[in-house]
Write an enzyme that holds these catalytic residues in place. Structure first.
Site, short mmCIF file in Angstrom:
data_model
loop_
_atom_site.label_atom_id
_atom_site.label_comp_id
_atom_site.label_asym_id
_atom_site.label_seq_id
_atom_site.Cartn_x
_atom_site.Cartn_y
_atom_site.Cartn_z
CG ASP A 34 99.09 42.48 -1.05
OD1 ASP A 34 100.29 42.80 -0.95
OD2 ASP A 34 98.72 41.32 -1.31
CG ASP A 61 102.92 45.90 7.16
OD1 ASP A 61 102.67 44.73 7.50
OD2 ASP A 61 104.05 46.41 7.24
CB VAL A 62 98.73 41.73 7.90
CG1 VAL A 62 97.72 41.76 6.77
CG2 VAL A 62 99.96 40.91 7.53
CG ASN A 88 96.07 34.30 1.46
OD1 ASN A 88 96.42 33.13 1.34
ND2 ASN A 88 96.39 35.23 0.59
CE1 TYR A 156 105.15 30.03 4.54
CE2 TYR A 156 105.26 27.64 4.58
CZ TYR A 156 104.66 28.81 4.14
OH TYR A 156 103.56 28.75 3.31
CB THR A 191 101.93 31.78 -5.59
OG1 THR A 191 102.76 31.28 -4.53
CG2 THR A 191 100.60 31.06 -5.58
N1 LIG Z 1 102.21 28.84 -2.80
C1 LIG Z 1 102.29 27.77 -2.04
O1 LIG Z 1 102.84 26.74 -2.44
C2 LIG Z 1 101.69 27.79 -0.65
C3 LIG Z 1 101.51 26.57 0.03
C4 LIG Z 1 100.96 26.58 1.31
C5 LIG Z 1 100.58 27.78 1.89
N2 LIG Z 1 100.75 28.94 1.21
C6 LIG Z 1 100.31 30.18 1.87
O2 LIG Z 1 99.39 30.84 1.05
C7 LIG Z 1 99.35 32.22 1.41
C8 LIG Z 1 99.35 33.05 0.14
O3 LIG Z 1 100.61 32.88 -0.50
P1 LIG Z 1 100.77 32.75 -2.08
O4 LIG Z 1 101.38 31.44 -2.33
O5 LIG Z 1 99.52 33.13 -2.77
O6 LIG Z 1 101.95 33.82 -2.29
P2 LIG Z 1 102.01 35.24 -2.98
O7 LIG Z 1 103.39 35.72 -2.72
O8 LIG Z 1 101.52 35.15 -4.37
O9 LIG Z 1 100.97 36.12 -2.13
C9 LIG Z 1 101.23 36.58 -0.83
C10 LIG Z 1 100.68 37.99 -0.73
O10 LIG Z 1 100.84 38.44 0.63
C11 LIG Z 1 101.22 39.81 0.57
N3 LIG Z 1 101.89 40.21 1.80
C12 LIG Z 1 103.12 39.82 2.25
N4 LIG Z 1 103.41 40.45 3.39
C13 LIG Z 1 102.34 41.26 3.68
C14 LIG Z 1 102.06 42.17 4.73
N5 LIG Z 1 102.92 42.40 5.73
N6 LIG Z 1 100.85 42.81 4.72
C15 LIG Z 1 99.97 42.60 3.71
N7 LIG Z 1 100.20 41.76 2.68
C16 LIG Z 1 101.37 41.11 2.67
C17 LIG Z 1 102.16 39.89 -0.64
O11 LIG Z 1 102.34 41.21 -1.08
C18 LIG Z 1 101.44 38.99 -1.63
O12 LIG Z 1 100.51 39.72 -2.41
C19 LIG Z 1 100.56 32.46 2.33
O13 LIG Z 1 100.11 32.53 3.67
C20 LIG Z 1 101.39 31.21 2.13
O14 LIG Z 1 102.18 30.91 3.26
C21 LIG Z 1 101.28 28.99 -0.05
#
Ligand SMILES: NC(=O)c1ccc[n+]([C@@H]2O[C@H](COP(=O)([O-])OP(=O)(O)OC[C@H]3O[C@@H](n4cnc5c(N)ncnc54)[C@H](O)[C@@H]3O)[C@@H](O)[C@H]2O)c1
Length: 259
Positions: A34, A61-62, A88, A156, A191
């Protein structure tokens, strides 16, 4: 869990953190990648406390290929060859397309789609090299299939549609190596990302509306999609590849028209 390490990108928070902790409970070795270093370290500490064979936090950083490659090499040395990847990490930055700056578009596509490409690329190479097969799960979204009624989610949604296509292609290309590739499709989940485009003062109202319009009547706890991820990563899903496990409270099953 199978021997080998599990890599979780975006493992500091939300669904990634929940999946890392579930893998830890099952005794896996977990690499938490992360850009939020303190939170990644916190996840790693908690993972070790609850039973991980090992758990370590890595700044990665991905969107940066050199960093992804170097980090994955380090994970392999310290935790063993990757058995599973949860690709993810993601961000959500909204805006109507005709007003969207190229920089905003690119930040979403680079993090969500290019980030998945880069982590999968280097984990696939390591899995092929180790010769033990493996399982990859990428995080898609209902937005990859339908437009959100609230609008303004073009970048998105395009990134998530891209991830879903990538998953099918990787499933076909890497089946010959015993590597399965699937997607999880979380619905509205509590989240930080869920609230990224919602001003603080509107969150209670939005939570109420989302709950009312979701067939199961509530948002998910991050552990709920994480359970689906851990199943897809496990050998219990040994004949599942190229699929989407929809864990969205019924959102995609429901037509938006209410009359
Ligand atoms: N929360 C929802 O409702 C939801 C619904 C559908 C899909 N998603 C997907 O689930 C996944 C996880 O999201 P979440 O909801 O747990 O959000 P979150 O914000 O809690 O977690 C996302 C994580 O990704 C990390 N991140 C962001 N950019 C980064 C980078 N360049 N390199 C490394 N890490 C990075 C952030 O620091 C964070 O820890 C995402 O892909 C999101 O699109 C979330």
């Amino acid at each position: 869990m199978s021997l080998g390490s599990y890599v979780v990108t975006g493992g500091s928070s939300g669904i990634g953190r929940a999946a890392a902790l579930l893998l830890a409970e099952k005794g896996g070795s977990v690499g938490i990648l992360d850009v939020q270093d303190d939170a990644a370290e916190d996840t790693a500490q908690e993972a070790r406390r609850i039973g991980a064979a090992d758990a370590r936090a890595y700044h990665c950083d991905v969107t940066d290929e050199a960093e992804v490659q170097a980090t994955l090499a380090k994970v392999r040395t310290e935790l063993g060859a990757p058995r599973g990847l949860f690709a993810n990490a993601g961000i959500d930055r909204g805006g109507l397309l005709h007003e969207l700056s190229l920089a905003r578009w690119e930040s979403v596509i680079q993090t969500n789609l290019t980030g998945v490409f880069l982590t999968c690329k280097h984990v696939l190479a390591a899995m092929i090299d180790a010769g033990n097969g493996g399982s990859i799960v990428c995080t898609s979204s209902p937005g990859g299939f339908v437009a959100f009624s609230a609008g303004g989610a073009a970048a998105y949604s395009a990134s998530k549609g891209g991830i879903s296509s990538l998953v099918r292609c990787m499933a076909v290309d890497y089946a010959q190596y015993g590597i399965r590739v699937n997607a999880v499709v979380p619905g509205p989940t509590e989240t930080p990302l869920m609230w990224a485009n919602v001003p603080e003062g509107e969150r209670a109202r939005v939570r109420e509306t989302v709950s009312a319009e979701t067939p199961l009547g509530r948002l998910a706890d991050p552990s709920e999609p994480a359970q689906a991820v851990v199943w897809l990563l496990s050998d219990a899903a040994s004949y599942v590849t190229g699929s989407h496990l929809i864990c969205d409270g019924g959102v995609l099953a429901k037509a938006a028209l209410s009359v």
